[in-house]
Scaffold this active site. Structure first.
Site, PDB file in Angstrom:
ATOM      1  N   CYS A 139       9.093   4.769  12.764  1.00 26.24           N
ATOM      2  CA  CYS A 139      10.227   5.660  12.490  1.00 26.24           C
ATOM      3  C   CYS A 139      11.136   5.793  13.711  1.00 26.24           C
ATOM      4  O   CYS A 139      12.363   5.704  13.592  1.00 26.24           O
ATOM      5  CB  CYS A 139       9.706   7.029  12.054  1.00 26.24           C
ATOM      6  SG  CYS A 139       8.346   7.656  13.061  1.00 26.24           S
ATOM      7  N   HIS A 219      11.525  14.276  14.097  1.00 33.25           N
ATOM      8  CA  HIS A 219      11.600  14.014  15.532  1.00 33.25           C
ATOM      9  C   HIS A 219      13.030  14.330  15.994  1.00 33.25           C
ATOM     10  O   HIS A 219      13.976  14.219  15.219  1.00 33.25           O
ATOM     11  CB  HIS A 219      11.386  12.530  15.857  1.00 33.25           C
ATOM     12  CG  HIS A 219      10.099  11.945  15.374  1.00 33.25           C
ATOM     13  ND1 HIS A 219       8.862  12.388  15.765  1.00 33.25           N
ATOM     14  CD2 HIS A 219       9.856  10.879  14.552  1.00 33.25           C
ATOM     15  CE1 HIS A 219       7.924  11.644  15.207  1.00 33.25           C
ATOM     16  NE2 HIS A 219       8.495  10.730  14.460  1.00 33.25           N
TER      17      HIS A 219
HETATM   18  P1  NAD Z   1      -1.221   8.291   5.714  1.00 34.46           P
HETATM   19  O1  NAD Z   1      -2.525   8.651   6.320  1.00 34.46           O
HETATM   20  O2  NAD Z   1      -0.345   9.386   5.220  1.00 34.46           O
HETATM   21  O3  NAD Z   1      -1.448   7.292   4.499  1.00 34.46           O
HETATM   22  C1  NAD Z   1      -2.315   6.201   4.589  1.00 34.46           C
HETATM   23  C2  NAD Z   1      -2.972   5.992   3.237  1.00 34.46           C
HETATM   24  O4  NAD Z   1      -3.795   4.827   3.297  1.00 34.46           O
HETATM   25  C3  NAD Z   1      -3.880   7.157   2.850  1.00 34.46           C
HETATM   26  O5  NAD Z   1      -3.656   7.467   1.479  1.00 34.46           O
HETATM   27  C4  NAD Z   1      -5.297   6.596   3.073  1.00 34.46           C
HETATM   28  O6  NAD Z   1      -6.249   7.167   2.212  1.00 34.46           O
HETATM   29  C5  NAD Z   1      -5.083   5.133   2.741  1.00 34.46           C
HETATM   30  N1  NAD Z   1      -6.091   4.224   3.296  1.00 34.46           N
HETATM   31  C6  NAD Z   1      -7.064   4.485   4.197  1.00 34.46           C
HETATM   32  N2  NAD Z   1      -7.803   3.375   4.418  1.00 34.46           N
HETATM   33  C7  NAD Z   1      -7.291   2.394   3.646  1.00 34.46           C
HETATM   34  C8  NAD Z   1      -7.625   1.033   3.415  1.00 34.46           C
HETATM   35  N3  NAD Z   1      -8.649   0.441   4.042  1.00 34.46           N
HETATM   36  N4  NAD Z   1      -6.852   0.322   2.553  1.00 34.46           N
HETATM   37  C9  NAD Z   1      -5.822   0.875   1.923  1.00 34.46           C
HETATM   38  N5  NAD Z   1      -5.467   2.172   2.088  1.00 34.46           N
HETATM   39  C10 NAD Z   1      -6.197   2.920   2.939  1.00 34.46           C
HETATM   40  O7  NAD Z   1      -0.472   7.397   6.794  1.00 34.46           O
HETATM   41  P2  NAD Z   1       1.098   7.186   6.931  1.00 34.46           P
HETATM   42  O8  NAD Z   1       1.645   8.303   7.755  1.00 34.46           O
HETATM   43  O9  NAD Z   1       1.684   6.908   5.595  1.00 34.46           O
HETATM   44  O10 NAD Z   1       1.146   5.895   7.862  1.00 34.46           O
HETATM   45  C11 NAD Z   1       1.000   4.584   7.331  1.00 34.46           C
HETATM   46  C12 NAD Z   1       1.583   3.592   8.297  1.00 34.46           C
HETATM   47  O11 NAD Z   1       2.976   3.875   8.450  1.00 34.46           O
HETATM   48  C13 NAD Z   1       1.001   3.639   9.728  1.00 34.46           C
HETATM   49  O12 NAD Z   1       1.069   2.354  10.287  1.00 34.46           O
HETATM   50  C14 NAD Z   1       1.962   4.542  10.450  1.00 34.46           C
HETATM   51  O13 NAD Z   1       1.972   4.341  11.849  1.00 34.46           O
HETATM   52  C15 NAD Z   1       3.270   4.120   9.824  1.00 34.46           C
HETATM   53  N6  NAD Z   1       4.332   5.128   9.883  1.00 34.46           N
HETATM   54  C16 NAD Z   1       4.078   6.437   9.662  1.00 34.46           C
HETATM   55  C17 NAD Z   1       5.102   7.345   9.763  1.00 34.46           C
HETATM   56  C18 NAD Z   1       4.866   8.809   9.574  1.00 34.46           C
HETATM   57  O14 NAD Z   1       5.533   9.598  10.199  1.00 34.46           O
HETATM   58  N7  NAD Z   1       3.965   9.255   8.745  1.00 34.46           N
HETATM   59  C19 NAD Z   1       6.398   6.923  10.040  1.00 34.46           C
HETATM   60  C20 NAD Z   1       6.654   5.548  10.187  1.00 34.46           C
HETATM   61  C21 NAD Z   1       5.601   4.662  10.123  1.00 34.46           C
END
Ligand code: NAD
Length: 336
Positions: A139, A219
């Site tokens: 992000c 942020h």
């Molecule tokens: P999150 O924890 O909200 O969601 C992740 C999901 O994946 C959950 O539902 C979890 O149960 C599931 N999961 C766990 N193990 C798994 C597996 N082995 N296979 C498939 N699914 C599985 O996380 P998020 O915040 O959505 O982040 C996901 C990615 O996006 C990360 O790389 C993070 O760095 C990136 N990201 C997050 C944000 C943010 O602010 N939340 C912003 C930009 C990028």
């Protein structure tokens, strides 16, 4: 029609799923969940086919009475592109599975850049050719790339210095913090964000320092860019106003922070109050000599979502990046 699956229906995954489902040239085949929680139940209610992310969890879904369309392996065989939205680092563990199924994959910014053939930002990254995998940058990196690319193109960036005040956790992350402090995170300077911007804008000299604050909404970036040219303040405002994924917050709008920004997005009728755009306070844009200053807010849950849609087209579509961005903006309503 590009068939797309989402592996990991969390904060980012559920938004990417909705965005893909809204594209006329894409079909959302299904989403995966690891457990039959409220997210799984909501996905089914939205009409999305649900797949078990992990084979040994199938019985848990059956016990909870939630219908599965199959497992991750079935989903991978049914799609042209899988969008990995699993937690940071889990994408790397999932990679061999995608490769074994020969399924092109998009990863998120929590993974190392080396996971994919290229890092991706629709506005700023180099053209994508013959890639089997892409990483949509984080992000913060997405927002900085969108901002620095036009500045560098128009005026040349001699040096960018950015202080990032990061949200402590997402609203649903009840276990995150801090709850009563603002902490340097990391305390070492520069933070990793600058080098990550260089996975998109290789030549731009950018140093970042990061703190974590007890907020969940957005942020905030405090940006100082020394430019090679000397534009006027109004010229920079005009330049950024022309960027479709940058929202210049008008001075008289009464928007003073993340609370009013999210309120505005909800009033616009946006699902989850999502802000896909960088939100730059117009009156904060100021050029003194060759130094530009501004503040921008970044909705961490949302700004990478249109980028994921464009990444799908970059991997499997047959339209130019400009056409993809225009389609994504039109279908989602990006651009205020
Ligand atoms: P999150 O924890 O909200 O969601 C992740 C999901 O994946 C959950 O539902 C979890 O149960 C599931 N999961 C766990 N193990 C798994 C597996 N082995 N296979 C498939 N699914 C599985 O996380 P998020 O915040 O959505 O982040 C996901 C990615 O996006 C990360 O790389 C993070 O760095 C990136 N990201 C997050 C944000 C943010 O602010 N939340 C912003 C930009 C990028």
């Amino acid at each position: 029609m590009t068939r797309v699956g989402v592996n990991g229906y969390g904060t980012i995954g559920k938004r990417v799923a909705d965005a893909v489902a809204a594209q006329p040239d894409m079909e959302l085949v299904g989403v995966t969940k690891t457990s039959p929680d409220y997210g799984a139940e909501a996905a089914l209610r939205r009409g999305y086919d649900l797949y078990a992310a992990l084979d040994d969890r199938v019985a848990a879904f059956e016990d909870a009475g939630l219908d599965l369309a199959g497992t991750l392996a079935d989903l991978l065989d049914a799609v042209d592109v899988i969008v990995d939205c699993a937690p940071s680092g889990v994408g790397e563990r999932n990679r061999p599975t995608y490769e074994a199924h020969d399924t092109p994959a998009i990863y998120q910014g929590g993974e190392d850049a080396a996971i994919a053939d290229a890092s991706f930002n629709a506005r700023a990254s180099a053209p994508i050719r013959n890639a089997d995998s892409l990483r949509v940058v984080s992000c913060n990196t997405t927002a900085l790339s969108r901002l620095l690319a036009p500045l560098d193109e128009s005026y040349g960036v001699e040096k960018a210095r950015v202080t990032l005040v990061r949200r402590g956790g997402d609203p649903s992350e009840t276990n995150r913090g801090p709850i009563n402090d603002v902490v340097p995170d990391p305390a070492t300077v520069p933070s990793h964000h600058g080098p990550d911007v260089n996975t998109i804008l290789g030549d731009v000299d950018v140093d970042t320092a990061a703190l974590k604050a007890p907020v969940t909404g957005m942020h905030t970036h405090s940006v100082n860019v020394t430019l090679e040219a000397k534009p006027t303040t109004e010229e920079v405002r005009e330049l950024l106003r022309g960027e479709t994924r940058i929202f210049l917050i008008p001075e008289d709008a009464g928007i003073d922070g993340a609370g009013t920004l999210k309120d505005y997005a909800s009033d616009l009728g946006r699902a989850r109050g999502d802000l896909w755009e960088n939100c730059v306070w117009e009156e904060s844009i100021r050029v003194q000599g060759r130094d530009l200053y501004l503040f921008q807010n970044v909705h961490q849950e949302a700004d990478v979502v249109p980028e994921n849609v464009d990444a799908v087209r970059a991997l499997a579509g047959d339209v130019s990046r400009e056409e993809s961005v225009a389609r994504t903006n039109e279908t989602l309503g990006v651009g205020i």
